[in-house]
Design a protein around this motif. Structure first.
Motif, PDB file in Angstrom:
ATOM      1  N   LEU A 124       0.833  -1.210   0.000  1.00 35.87           N
ATOM      2  CA  LEU A 124       0.000   0.000   0.000  1.00 35.87           C
ATOM      3  C   LEU A 124       0.868   1.260   0.000  1.00 35.87           C
ATOM      4  O   LEU A 124       0.580   2.234  -0.707  1.00 35.87           O
ATOM      5  CB  LEU A 124      -0.911  -0.004   1.232  1.00 35.87           C
TER       6      LEU A 124
ATOM      7  N   GLN B  87       2.257   1.939  -3.405  1.00 39.46           N
ATOM      8  CA  GLN B  87       1.235   2.442  -4.328  1.00 39.46           C
ATOM      9  C   GLN B  87       0.926   3.916  -4.057  1.00 39.46           C
ATOM     10  O   GLN B  87       0.743   4.704  -4.981  1.00 39.46           O
ATOM     11  CB  GLN B  87      -0.042   1.596  -4.178  1.00 39.46           C
ATOM     12  N   TYR B  88       0.850   4.276  -2.769  1.00 35.05           N
ATOM     13  CA  TYR B  88       0.397   5.624  -2.432  1.00 35.05           C
ATOM     14  C   TYR B  88       1.520   6.525  -1.916  1.00 35.05           C
ATOM     15  O   TYR B  88       1.272   7.443  -1.133  1.00 35.05           O
ATOM     16  CB  TYR B  88      -0.758   5.536  -1.416  1.00 35.05           C
TER      17      TYR B  88
ATOM     18  N   ILE C 155      -6.564  -1.346  -2.924  1.00 35.62           N
ATOM     19  CA  ILE C 155      -6.203  -0.409  -4.008  1.00 35.62           C
ATOM     20  C   ILE C 155      -7.283  -0.454  -5.098  1.00 35.62           C
ATOM     21  O   ILE C 155      -7.715   0.584  -5.625  1.00 35.62           O
ATOM     22  CB  ILE C 155      -4.814  -0.778  -4.596  1.00 35.62           C
TER      23      ILE C 155
END
Ligand SMILES: Cc1cc2nc3c(=O)[nH]c(=O)nc-3n(C[C@H](O)[C@H](O)[C@H](O)COP(=O)(O)OP(=O)(O)OC[C@H]3O[C@@H](n4cnc5c(N)ncnc54)[C@H](O)[C@@H]3O)c2cc1C
Length: 670
Positions: free
Chosen positions: A21, A24-25, A347
């Protein structure tokens, strides 16, 4: 709109989800990721037996979250969650409430006692770092007390260790005890035959998840090392110091270790989510045979969502999911893979693309029986002995690399090999012996002095007398290359000189012996020996001539490619000043023991450059090897590094650069 993702538990599953996560962010300010754990470190559960069995130090199974997440956007909070209100989307501890949009639930497992009377109260378990430490201290203590016990019956009981369960946890724990027994017996002068290590298993064989040939190998190895394996032997109860077996017999013991069952943790049990097939809170009724229940293991869909709440993702040991007609096993690969699927689907929800269905991809098992023996079946390749152990270490290193980079891999190598006590690794004590820093002091001072002399020598040669037209683009002075006067002019003949010097040396030695006039026969032998020795040594030097010969292939390539290029782009004054300062700097640093690691590293690099330029003599190569020796903290004994290095590490480990790339010296300081 912003989203809060809460990861409850930083085990294998929680970390896998949080890392995915965070990646991804990374640059998305709207998404916050919080990981809450009751410990400040990630526990390497699969190595707990090594700590419990006193093979490795406690820190080897603890990876601080500060290291794992460095500067990533994951906010780590040290707290114990006591309840989750799924309707309100919030988790609470005694003092805090954490709101979430998505929850990854990875609180792990606990031992299962199946309601067998007396087990919980009278056994040690091995399902947490604290459990491992308790066992470690206890076994140390037992041996110390047993040696003072004169009553043979009591002493026998104290020295009997019973491990319940022949699965991987039980066998790995018993394997450690077998090795530790030998160390403790030698320490306390106890005969090995006085110590009993008994594995009790209810099934007809140990290690049911392994193929028969591998489990037979383990059984043979353990019996050879005097372990007792009792199979087909259910345990029906326990009292203080007594383990009761189904056939009515008992084992008297001072150490009863229960590894025979695992279930979801007690915290997870109280959460109001649908659980595995035996439903909520199933306990066997008094007098009934114990039932397996699935407490703390939540039913999930194939997207790893709780069947009750689609924004809740149980992972690892906390989930119950049937794949290919079998429940997912409570193992590391399940935790990592379900954690990653959970992250993927969070996601997918946030970004509105298609979710992924879970599909396991297991690679096999590795089981160690102490530090020197193991078996494995990984990707269909069956191994035993040191090959299996090597495989286990490789797999562990692979995991640690993904979790906290090379730094954690290096920690692992130190714990498992370089700092291993009592030869308890499959390479025994190879590489574990440590040199005391003070023995390096003379070498450090001598090498430092050589560099200072070399720098001063260059000044004497006019390296800094630019006004008088001194111009050297080479790094050599007669100070270092003791043969040959001016480096540039002598360079072409440098190699000849070098080998000529070797000739002289061996010729000289021959002359010396020849001059001792012991008769013509001796002269003849001496002359023949001279010639033979010279031929052999010349042969050896010739092998190295591409490097040491100024006109050799390697040095010509290196000089024309790198050194000439550098000389063309740098003012010679700067170049000469830099070299002189660096040489004197290395020397002074070594003499003072200040930043010795860096001084030694620069010394090595300089010598390699000298060598590759064809400007180093073979008899100067000791500079390089001395440099390697000094890398090992030589300045910490009788040097300023004793005070400076800890301060430097503290500063460096807190920097963003170190934290982002896991370039820690030891551990993080923030
Ligand atoms: C001795 C031993 C040997 C093993 N050997 C192997 C092996 O060789 N191979 C293999 O594949 N598997 C092995 N396992 C099993 C494996 O370790 C587990 O399956 C794995 O750890 C599960 O990962 P997880 O993320 O679900 O939970 P865990 O790794 O157990 O992590 C759970 C985390 O949640 C935290 N937590 C729990 N409750 C709370 C709370 N209320 N509030 C905040 N934080 C909380 C804990 O502190 C912990 O960090 C072994 C287990 C043990 C004990």
């Amino acid at each position: 709109m912003g989203k809060n993702i809460l990861v409850l538990g930083g085990g294998y599953g929680g970390i896998a989800a949080a890392k995915k996560l965070a990646k991804q962010y990374k640059n998305n300010e709207d998404i916050s990721i919080t990981l809450v754990d009751k410990h400040p470190f990630h526990t390497l559960m699969t190595e707990l037996h090594e700590v419990a069995g006193h093979r490795v130090e406690p820190d080897s199974v603890r990876v601080p979250y500060a290291k794992v997440f460095g500067v990533s956007k994951v906010k780590v909070v040290l707290d114990t969650i006591t309840c989750v209100n799924f309707k309100e989307n919030q988790a609470s501890s005694a003092t805090q409430t954490y709101k979430y949009d998505y929850l990854v639930l990875g609180a792990g497992a606990e031992p299962e006692f199946f309601g067998i009377p007396g087990i919980k109260e009278n056994s040690f378990t091995l399902w947490s770092f604290d459990d491992a430490m308790k066992l470690r201290y206890h076994v140390d203590d037992v041996f110390e007390k047993a040696v003072a016990e004169q009553d043979p019956k009591k002493r026998r009981k104290m020295l009997t260790f019973v491990v319940a369960g022949g699965g991987f946890t039980g066998i790995e724990m018993a394997g450690e005890l077998l090795e530790w027994r030998d160390v403790m017996c030698a320490k306390w002068l106890i005969a090995g035959s006085e110590v009993r290590i008994v594995v009790v298993e209810a099934l007809p064989h140990i290690l049911p998840m392994l193929e028969e040939d591998l489990r037979d190998k383990v059984a043979v190895y353990m019996k050879k090392h005097n372990a007792e394996l009792m199979v087909n032997t259910p345990i029906v109860g326990a009292e203080p110091g007594v383990v009761k077996l189904k056939d009515g017999s008992v084992l008297e013991t001072g150490t009863f270790i229960w590894t025979a069952g695992v279930t979801g943790c007690a915290f997870a049990e109280c959460l109001d989510l649908a659980k595995g097939p035996f439903g909520r809170n199933t306990e066997s009724a008094p007098g009934e045979p114990p039932k397996r229940n699935r407490k703390g293991r939540f039913l999930v869909t194939d997207e790893m969502r709780s069947v009750d709440y689609s924004n809740v993702f149980p992972v690892g040991d906390n989930l119950w999911f049937i794949e290919n007609e079998k429940p997912l096993p409570q193992i590391v690969e399940t935790a990592i893979q379900t954690g990653e699927t959970a992250a993927h689907n969070i996601i997918a929800d946030i970004e509105g693309h298609g979710p992924k269905k879970f599909k396991s991809n297991y690679h096999g098992f590795m089981i160690s029986v102490g530090g020197k023996y193991g078996v494995s079946n990984a990707m269909g390749i069956k191994l035993s002995g040191i090959f299996a152990m090597a495989m286990k270490h490789i797999v562990n290193l692979h995991y640690l690399l993904s979790v906290a980079g090379f730094n954690q891999c290096w920690e692992y190598i130190k714990h498992e090999f370089l700092e291993m006590q009592h030869g308890r690794s499959f390479v025994r004590g190879f590489g574990a012996y440590k040199t005391r820093g003070y023995w390096l002091l003379p070498l450090r001072l001598w090498l430092g002095l050589m560099w200072v002399f070399e720098g001063i020598n260059k000044i004497g040669e006019g390296w800094l007398s630019w006004g008088e037209g001194s111009k050297s683009t080479w790094m050599f002075s007669p100070g270092v290359l003791q043969k040959g006067a001016d480096a540039v002019s002598a360079a072409a003949s440098g190699a000849d000189d070098l080998f000529g010097a070797a000739d002289d040396l061996f010729g000289g030695a021959g002359d010396l012996f020849g001059s001792v006039d012991l008769g013509a026969g001796v002269d003849a032998v001496s002359a023949a020996t001279d010639a033979g020795t010279e031929a052999v040594f010349n042969g050896v030097w010739n092998l190295a001539s591409p490097i040491f010969d100024f006109n050799g292939v390697v040095s010509t390539w290196f000089r024309t490619t790198f050194m000439d290029g550098m000389a063309a782009n740098l003012p010679f004054e700067f170049f000469q000043l830099m070299i002189v300062l660096v040489e004197i700097g290395i020397g002074l640093a070594m003499i003072g023991g200040l930043f010795t690691w860096w001084a030694a590293a620069v010394s090595i690099v300089m010598c390699i450059v000298f060598t590759l330029s064809g400007m180093f003599a073979w008899n100067q190569v000791w500079f390089v090897f001395a440099g390697f020796l000094l890398l090992g903290g030589a300045g910490r004994a009788f040097g300023l590094d004793c005070w400076v290095v800890p301060l430097f590490k503290k500063w460096w480990n807190g920097t963003r650069l170190a934290r982002r790339n896991y370039w820690y010296l030891d551990g993080p300081s923030k």
